[in-house]
Scaffold this motif. Structure first.
Motif, short mmCIF file in Angstrom:
data_model
loop_
_atom_site.label_atom_id
_atom_site.label_comp_id
_atom_site.label_asym_id
_atom_site.label_seq_id
_atom_site.Cartn_x
_atom_site.Cartn_y
_atom_site.Cartn_z
N LEU A 151 0.89 -1.17 0.00
CA LEU A 151 0.00 0.00 0.00
C LEU A 151 0.92 1.21 0.00
CD1 LEU A 151 -2.70 -0.86 2.69
CD2 LEU A 151 -3.16 -0.21 0.32
N VAL A 152 0.94 1.94 -1.12
CA VAL A 152 1.93 3.01 -1.27
C VAL A 152 1.25 4.38 -1.14
CG1 VAL A 152 3.79 3.92 -2.70
CG2 VAL A 152 3.16 1.50 -2.88
N ILE A 153 1.75 5.17 -0.19
CA ILE A 153 1.27 6.54 0.03
C ILE A 153 1.96 7.45 -0.98
CG2 ILE A 153 1.27 8.48 1.66
CD1 ILE A 153 1.80 6.30 3.90
N ALA A 154 1.19 8.18 -1.80
CA ALA A 154 1.79 9.14 -2.72
C ALA A 154 1.44 10.55 -2.25
CB ALA A 154 1.26 8.92 -4.14
N THR A 155 2.44 11.40 -2.02
CA THR A 155 2.17 12.78 -1.58
C THR A 155 2.69 13.76 -2.61
OG1 THR A 155 4.23 13.35 -0.43
CG2 THR A 155 2.64 12.03 0.80
N ASN A 156 2.15 14.98 -2.57
CA ASN A 156 2.71 16.07 -3.38
C ASN A 156 3.81 16.76 -2.56
OD1 ASN A 156 1.42 17.88 -1.61
ND2 ASN A 156 -0.23 18.38 -3.03
N GLN A 157 4.11 18.01 -2.88
CA GLN A 157 5.21 18.69 -2.17
C GLN A 157 4.88 18.89 -0.69
OE1 GLN A 157 5.57 22.46 -4.16
NE2 GLN A 157 3.58 23.21 -3.46
N THR A 164 3.62 -1.88 6.85
CA THR A 164 2.25 -1.78 6.34
C THR A 164 2.15 -0.87 5.11
OG1 THR A 164 1.56 -2.03 8.64
CG2 THR A 164 -0.13 -1.39 7.07
N PHE A 165 2.95 0.20 5.09
CA PHE A 165 2.87 1.19 4.01
C PHE A 165 4.25 1.50 3.44
CE2 PHE A 165 -0.55 2.26 7.08
CZ PHE A 165 -1.66 2.15 6.25
N ALA A 166 4.28 1.83 2.15
CA ALA A 166 5.47 2.45 1.55
C ALA A 166 5.05 3.87 1.19
CB ALA A 166 5.90 1.68 0.31
N HIS A 175 -3.62 15.00 -9.15
CA HIS A 175 -3.55 14.07 -8.02
C HIS A 175 -3.27 12.65 -8.51
CE1 HIS A 175 -6.27 17.41 -7.30
NE2 HIS A 175 -5.87 17.40 -6.05
N SER A 176 -4.00 12.26 -9.54
CA SER A 176 -3.82 10.92 -10.09
C SER A 176 -2.42 10.78 -10.68
CB SER A 176 -4.87 10.66 -11.18
OG SER A 176 -6.17 10.97 -10.69
N ALA A 177 -1.90 11.86 -11.27
CA ALA A 177 -0.55 11.81 -11.86
C ALA A 177 0.49 11.57 -10.77
CB ALA A 177 -0.26 13.12 -12.60
N ILE A 178 0.27 12.15 -9.61
CA ILE A 178 1.19 11.93 -8.48
C ILE A 178 1.17 10.45 -8.10
CG2 ILE A 178 1.43 12.37 -5.99
CD1 ILE A 178 0.58 15.33 -6.73
N GLY A 179 -0.02 9.86 -8.09
CA GLY A 179 -0.12 8.44 -7.80
C GLY A 179 0.61 7.60 -8.84
N VAL A 180 0.40 7.93 -10.12
CA VAL A 180 1.02 7.15 -11.19
C VAL A 180 2.55 7.25 -11.10
CG1 VAL A 180 1.38 7.16 -13.71
CG2 VAL A 180 -0.95 7.17 -12.75
N LYS A 181 3.05 8.44 -10.83
CA LYS A 181 4.51 8.63 -10.74
C LYS A 181 5.09 7.81 -9.59
CE LYS A 181 8.48 10.95 -11.37
NZ LYS A 181 9.35 10.05 -10.65
N VAL A 182 4.48 7.87 -8.44
CA VAL A 182 5.00 7.11 -7.29
C VAL A 182 4.86 5.61 -7.56
CG1 VAL A 182 4.62 6.58 -4.85
CG2 VAL A 182 4.63 8.96 -5.62
N ALA A 183 3.75 5.21 -8.17
CA ALA A 183 3.55 3.79 -8.48
C ALA A 183 4.66 3.27 -9.39
CB ALA A 183 2.19 3.59 -9.15
N GLN A 184 5.05 4.10 -10.35
CA GLN A 184 6.09 3.66 -11.29
C GLN A 184 7.40 3.34 -10.57
OE1 GLN A 184 5.71 6.93 -14.00
NE2 GLN A 184 4.31 5.81 -15.36
N ASP A 185 7.65 4.03 -9.46
CA ASP A 185 8.85 3.75 -8.67
C ASP A 185 8.69 2.50 -7.81
OD1 ASP A 185 9.86 6.09 -9.73
OD2 ASP A 185 9.23 7.31 -8.01
N HIS A 186 7.48 1.95 -7.74
CA HIS A 186 7.23 0.77 -6.90
C HIS A 186 6.73 -0.42 -7.71
CE1 HIS A 186 7.41 3.88 -3.76
NE2 HIS A 186 7.72 2.90 -2.95
N LEU A 187 6.87 -0.37 -9.04
CA LEU A 187 6.39 -1.49 -9.85
C LEU A 187 7.27 -2.72 -9.62
CD1 LEU A 187 5.45 0.13 -13.29
CD2 LEU A 187 3.92 -0.60 -11.45
N GLY A 188 6.65 -3.90 -9.66
CA GLY A 188 7.40 -5.15 -9.49
C GLY A 188 6.61 -6.27 -10.12
#
Ligand SMILES: *Cc1c(COP(=O)(O)O)cnc(C)c1O
Length: 462
Positions: free
Chosen positions: A276-282, A357-359, A386-399
């Motif tokens: 479960l990956v938390i994506a935040t902005n600045q 529990t979270f990344a 907001h969704s773009a922030i999620g997509v960017k963080v997700a790309q760093d956590h793909l496996g």
């Protein structure tokens, strides 16, 4: 099913009471005393059901005797009838192992509609049954307020007041709050930040004389019923990718921590969620806390993803409650430290729990714009910031495990940011095309508790 406060000092309530109350009287948040599990077969049996049928099965164990099966089914069915997509929460593929869960097909084009539309129906049933009237006051960084107004406009037993930070919401967000003409809708533009709005709201709830006099009820993201409604789409999306036989991961654009906490509940119920990956902005207080072990306020900087411009991440308290082994006293102490010193250190044991529990990840303004443009080029998908922030963080956590990123708002809700990044101005869906020509109705209010309470007293119907 009984609900207890994260600070351990408020009365234990039923689902119906916790829903109508919102914030607990000890300042804490209500959580279920025990989290019910769904068996592997029960999860597998969700495959192929309508969103509404899956929602009933996922949420039913939390509701207890507060609503009959018929009442609950009917509320769910009315809640999602106005969505602009038959699947309610469709999943689209972005890349080989990356999927986007579109949560923006509701009436106000953000995921908040999933919970708010349901809450509106459940309030209606509960209040009519008891012959009661309540005053709903909510604070919003933009999307909660419009979703609440859309859900409660014109309902008989409710006045709805929404506080939003003046000048800090997008024009679409503001117009969704200021154009409904029903007499029970009151949009209040507060001179301050979203955190100021949220603080004044908490002050009203902690002023028991006022709270009881106006029948104050809360529908902010701290309301347990909202978290619960958001658990459903974790199940429907994971099952469509092969759960419970296959694991999935989720990345969630996060502000108040309500949406991602719903993912944690889904996991506790037995859904095989890997990460479960938390994506935040600045405004990355959560990411900093996850990496440094200190929750430390430093001021909110307005961003192009305003619904995540938050420092007091209310629902994080629910995660802390779990991280501290459900010790309400420990949570109350952290929150007192935060109030007095603007921050607190998380214990080593609790940090270990959080890390397991979270990344987390953080995305800057420039990276957000670049991510919108890159995704448009890669898959054709137009993302809201907001969704773009999620997509960017997700790309760093793909496996190896499929990743689902939550798309929390429609790009047309943030057209300026999307146009600046891609050159394309996303159009509003036809059903709301007249938004820019409807007259607005709004009251500018100071960041002052007494003044706000006076306005609520004066405007509400009796
Ligand atoms: C509310 C919101 C968020 C943040 O969700 P939380 O549950 O507060 O973490 C993210 N994106 C959008 C578009 C939102 O409206």
């Amino acid at each position: 099913m009984r609900y207890v406060s994260t600070r351990g000092q408020a009365p234990v309530l039923t689902f119906g009471e916790a829903m109508l109350t919102g914030l607990a009287r000890d300042g804490g948040l209500y959580v279920p005393e025990a989290i019910p599990a769904l068996g592997k077969e029960e999860i597998a049996a969700l495959a192929g059901l309508s969103y509404e049928d899956a929602a009933f099965r996922v949420m039913r164990p939390f509701v207890g005797g507060a609503f009959s099966d018929d009442e609950f089914r009917s509320a769910i069915s009315k809640a999602y009838a106005g969505f602009g997509h038959a699947a309610r929460a469709p999943l689209v593929q972005l890349a080989a192992n990356h999927f986007l869960l579109e949560l923006f097909h509701g009436p106000t084009l953000a995921f908040k509609d999933f919970a708010m539309q349901l809450i509106g129906q459940l309030f209606q049933i509960a209040l009519q049954r008891d012959g009661r009237r309540v005053t709903i006051v909510g604070a919003t960084s933009g999307d909660t307020g419009s979703a609440a107004i859309e859900a409660f406009r014109g309902l008989d037993n409710v006045d709805v007041f929404i506080l939003f930070p003046h000048g800090r919401v997008s024009e679409v967000q503001r117009r969704q709050m200021t154009t409904p003409s029903e007499a029970n809708v009151h949009a209040l533009a507060l001179d301050g930040t979203f955190d100021d709005c949220q603080s004044r709201l908490k002050d009203m709830f902690n002023h028991f004389e006022f709270r009881d006099a106006v029948g104050l009820a809360g529908v902010n993201s701290i309301n347990w019923a909202r978290v619960l409604a958001q658990v459903v789409y974790y199940f429907t999306s994971a099952v469509s990718l092969g759960a419970p036989h296959r694991k999935v991961s989720f990345t969630v654009p996060t502000g108040n921590f309500g949406d991602i906490f719903a993912g944690y509940i889904a996991k506790r119920m037995g859904l095989p969620i890997d990460r479960l990956v938390i994506a935040t902005n600045q405004n990355d207080i959560l990411h900093r806390c996850m990496t440094t072990g200190r929750y430390e306020m430093g001021g909110v900087k307005p961003s192009i993803s305003p619904s995540m411009d938050i420092e007091i991440s209310s629902n994080f308290e629910r995660a802390l409650f779990e991280a501290y082994g459900r010790d309400g006293g420990a949570v109350a102490q952290l929150m007192a430290e935060m109030k007095a010193q603007g921050g607190f250190a998380v214990s080593q044991g609790a940090m270990q729990w959080l890390g397991e529990t979270f990344a987390s990840g953080r995305v800057s303004e420039d990276e957000t714009r670049a991510a919108i443009a890159a995704e448009r080029a890669a898959s054709g998908e137009l993302l809201c910031p907001h969704s773009a922030i999620g997509v960017k963080v997700a790309q760093d956590h793909l496996g190896a495990v499929p990743m689902i990123t939550l798309a929390t708002a429609h790009p047309a809700k943030f057209p300026d940011a999307v146009e600046a990044a891609t050159g394309i101005r996303p159009a509003l869906p036809p059903r709301m095309a007249d938004l820019f020509t409807r007259p607005e109705r709004v009251t500018r209010v100071p960041n002052d508790l007494a003044a706000l309470e006076a306005i609520v007293h004066e405007r509400r119907a009796r």
